[in-house]
Write an enzyme that holds these catalytic residues in place. Structure first.
Site, short mmCIF file in Angstrom:
data_model
loop_
_atom_site.label_atom_id
_atom_site.label_comp_id
_atom_site.label_asym_id
_atom_site.label_seq_id
_atom_site.Cartn_x
_atom_site.Cartn_y
_atom_site.Cartn_z
N ARG A 164 0.84 -1.22 0.00
CA ARG A 164 0.00 0.00 0.00
C ARG A 164 0.87 1.26 0.00
O ARG A 164 0.70 2.15 -0.84
CB ARG A 164 -0.94 -0.03 1.22
CG ARG A 164 -2.05 0.99 1.20
CD ARG A 164 -1.70 2.36 1.72
NE ARG A 164 -1.25 2.35 3.11
CZ ARG A 164 -0.78 3.42 3.73
NH1 ARG A 164 -0.66 4.57 3.11
NH2 ARG A 164 -0.37 3.34 4.99
N HIS B 90 4.32 3.95 13.56
CA HIS B 90 4.38 3.95 12.09
C HIS B 90 5.44 4.99 11.75
O HIS B 90 5.20 6.20 11.88
CB HIS B 90 3.01 4.32 11.54
CG HIS B 90 2.95 4.47 10.05
ND1 HIS B 90 2.39 3.53 9.22
CD2 HIS B 90 3.37 5.47 9.24
CE1 HIS B 90 2.47 3.94 7.97
NE2 HIS B 90 3.07 5.12 7.95
N HIS C 32 8.50 6.82 9.43
CA HIS C 32 9.08 7.08 8.10
C HIS C 32 10.57 7.40 8.25
O HIS C 32 11.00 7.93 9.27
CB HIS C 32 8.32 8.21 7.39
CG HIS C 32 7.03 7.72 6.80
ND1 HIS C 32 6.92 7.30 5.51
CD2 HIS C 32 5.81 7.54 7.36
CE1 HIS C 32 5.68 6.91 5.27
NE2 HIS C 32 4.98 7.03 6.38
N CYS D 200 3.85 9.00 1.87
CA CYS D 200 2.55 9.61 1.59
C CYS D 200 2.72 10.67 0.51
O CYS D 200 3.51 11.60 0.67
CB CYS D 200 1.98 10.22 2.86
SG CYS D 200 0.47 11.12 2.56
N ASN E 84 8.93 4.09 4.37
CA ASN E 84 8.72 3.66 5.76
C ASN E 84 9.98 3.00 6.29
O ASN E 84 10.84 2.57 5.53
CB ASN E 84 7.63 2.59 5.81
CG ASN E 84 6.28 3.20 5.91
OD1 ASN E 84 5.90 3.95 5.03
ND2 ASN E 84 5.56 2.89 6.96
C1 HMG Z 1 -10.23 11.35 1.61
C2 HMG Z 1 -10.63 11.83 0.23
C3 HMG Z 1 -11.16 10.69 -0.60
C4 HMG Z 1 -11.74 12.84 0.35
O1 HMG Z 1 -11.84 13.55 -0.88
P1 HMG Z 1 -13.09 14.39 -1.29
O2 HMG Z 1 -12.73 15.14 -2.52
O3 HMG Z 1 -13.59 15.14 -0.09
O4 HMG Z 1 -14.12 13.26 -1.64
P2 HMG Z 1 -15.53 13.41 -2.24
O5 HMG Z 1 -16.41 12.56 -1.40
O6 HMG Z 1 -15.90 14.86 -2.43
O7 HMG Z 1 -15.37 12.74 -3.68
C5 HMG Z 1 -14.57 13.29 -4.72
C6 HMG Z 1 -14.58 12.31 -5.88
O8 HMG Z 1 -13.86 11.12 -5.53
C7 HMG Z 1 -14.76 9.99 -5.56
N1 HMG Z 1 -14.42 9.19 -4.38
C8 HMG Z 1 -14.51 9.57 -3.10
N2 HMG Z 1 -14.05 8.60 -2.31
C9 HMG Z 1 -13.70 7.57 -3.10
C10 HMG Z 1 -13.12 6.32 -2.85
N3 HMG Z 1 -12.83 5.93 -1.59
N4 HMG Z 1 -12.86 5.51 -3.88
C11 HMG Z 1 -13.11 5.91 -5.16
N5 HMG Z 1 -13.64 7.12 -5.46
C12 HMG Z 1 -13.93 7.94 -4.43
C13 HMG Z 1 -16.14 10.57 -5.50
O9 HMG Z 1 -17.08 9.70 -6.08
C14 HMG Z 1 -15.96 11.84 -6.29
O10 HMG Z 1 -15.91 11.51 -7.68
P3 HMG Z 1 -16.42 12.53 -8.81
O11 HMG Z 1 -17.85 12.79 -8.44
O12 HMG Z 1 -15.54 13.77 -8.68
O13 HMG Z 1 -16.20 11.76 -10.07
C15 HMG Z 1 -9.45 12.53 -0.48
O14 HMG Z 1 -8.97 13.58 0.27
C16 HMG Z 1 -8.35 11.57 -0.83
O15 HMG Z 1 -8.39 10.87 -1.82
N6 HMG Z 1 -7.30 11.51 -0.10
C17 HMG Z 1 -6.26 10.53 -0.46
C18 HMG Z 1 -5.26 10.65 0.56
C19 HMG Z 1 -4.28 9.48 0.49
O16 HMG Z 1 -4.48 8.46 -0.15
N7 HMG Z 1 -3.18 9.67 1.26
C20 HMG Z 1 -2.23 8.63 1.38
C21 HMG Z 1 -2.68 7.60 2.36
S1 HMG Z 1 -2.63 8.17 4.05
C22 HMG Z 1 -1.00 7.91 4.46
O17 HMG Z 1 -0.19 7.51 3.66
C23 HMG Z 1 -0.63 8.11 5.90
C24 HMG Z 1 -0.50 6.77 6.63
C25 HMG Z 1 -1.83 6.02 6.70
O18 HMG Z 1 0.44 5.93 6.00
C26 HMG Z 1 -0.06 6.98 8.08
C27 HMG Z 1 0.96 8.08 8.23
O19 HMG Z 1 2.10 7.98 7.71
O20 HMG Z 1 0.55 9.04 8.88
#
Ligand code: HMG
Length: 321
Positions: free
Chosen positions: A16, A217, A219, A250, A261
């Protein structure tokens, strides 16, 4: 050294973490190949994909197909990440996954806005809402998490009191939903931690919430990953997220350089040499780390895959004697 755990649980996040940031494209079959290989090493939990919008994270566009292709190995939990209810519903539709609930807060308002497009208040309410969905769907909630716990590229140092308060909010949310969290994960999303801040933050959270199990967790962007893991081990932390070969990072963390990581095989090496059991076959994991490099097509930061394990040298000595 008296708080060292006897064994640790390592939650492998390489697939992931790695495929969310690799420029790719990487074939779906090769992502599945890595997950299947990781499952042969003794790892008991593998975070396979995240269910996030493909337009935000193109490397996860094939998440559903990756999960569908996994050849499940008994005894291994295959998990996923989601950040909204839509993502959870995609996970629930994947029969190949073990769906465990997570709630997640972030003490940095600036990072939260970049990563999830939410304010602190909106995120708190989103967690309250997803807890209700877990309940309705019969999902066991296991993990509470904080992102950007040790510092933030967009907001600077995060006061320890703020972190402790947010752990309190996680426990409050869980208690309102009549859920007991198995542990709380403190994430150093943007690699601000040092061994001293690990001691300070873990110590302060422990002082306020004695008995709460913590995980880390970490990095490695600034080379502190393994030193920080060591500091955590010394404080008795016994659950770590890690990524094979040091994959990952991220995409919203604002780093230009490597952002992986803490590397799983380096962490396993450290633990096993210290007499802390991981249940993982290091030689097999090192082979898998080399496979990860082959899949992404460039060198990855882990050290033990380059230096090699000690088993062949120890075996050679035995033969010589
Ligand atoms: C959280 C959201 C989704 C909110 O994003 P948003 O823009 O508020 O979502 P929305 O509900 O307004 O939807 C926007 C569009 O995305 C679609 N959509 C909405 N949700 C989904 C879904 N789940 N799967 C597929 N499609 C989706 C939805 O249907 C819509 O499509 P459109 O109408 O524009 O065609 C956005 O901000 C986002 O995508 N963030 C991604 C962040 C990310 O992946 N970060 C990396 C992972 S976190 C990380 O790495 C940290 C971690 C975990 O490792 C721990 C650490 O190190 O701290």
């Amino acid at each position: 050294m008296s708080d060292l755990p006897k064994s640790v649980t390592i939650n492998e996040e390489g697939p992931r973490e790695g495929f969310q940031i690799e420029p790719g494209p990487i074939e779906t079959a090769r992502k599945i190949e890595l997950i299947d290989a990781l499952a042969q090493t003794g790892l008991r939990q593998i975070q396979t994909v995240s269910f996030v919008p493909p337009k935000n994270v193109p490397g996860m566009a094939d998440a559903d197909a990756v999960v569908a292709g996994i050849r499940r190995r008994p005894g291994v939990a295959y998990t996923a990440l989601w950040l909204n209810e839509r993502g959870l519903l995609r996970a629930l539709a994947s029969p190949n996954l073990d769906v465990f609930g997570t709630i997640s807060l972030c003490p940095s308002a600036a990072f939260l806005q970049r990563n999830q497009k939410r304010t602190l208040g909106e995120n708190y309410e989103a967690q309250r809402s997803i807890l209700q969905t877990y309940k309705k769907s019969g999902v066991k909630v296991r993990r509470g998490g904080l992102m950007a716990t040790f510092g933030c590229n967009f907001e600077g140092d995060i006061p320890v009191d703020h972190v402790v308060g947010m752990v309190g909010q996680l426990l409050q949310l869980a208690s309102e939903a009549e859920v007991t969290l198995d542990f709380v994960s403190l994430a150093d999303t943007m690699a601000w931690a040092t061994p001293t801040s690990i001691q300070r933050v873990v110590g302060s959270v422990r002082e306020r919430f004695p008995g709460l199990r913590l995980s880390l967790h970490l990095h490695d962007t600034r080379g502190m990953g393994i030193a920080n893991a060591f500091a955590g081990l010394q404080m008795g932390v016994d659950i770590f997220d890690a990524a094979v070969a040091g994959l990952g990072g991220c995409p919203f963390a604002g780093h230009r350089g490597a952002a992986g990581n803490v590397c799983t095989e380096d962490l396993v090496f450290l633990c096993e040499e210290m007499g802390i059991s991981t249940g993982i076959d290091l030689d097999s994991l090192v082979e898998t780390a080399r496979l990860a490099e082959d899949i992404v097509g460039h060198m990855l930061p882990g050290s033990v895959k380059t230096g090699g394990t000690l088993s062949k040298f120890r075996n050679a000595q035995r033969v010589a004697v």
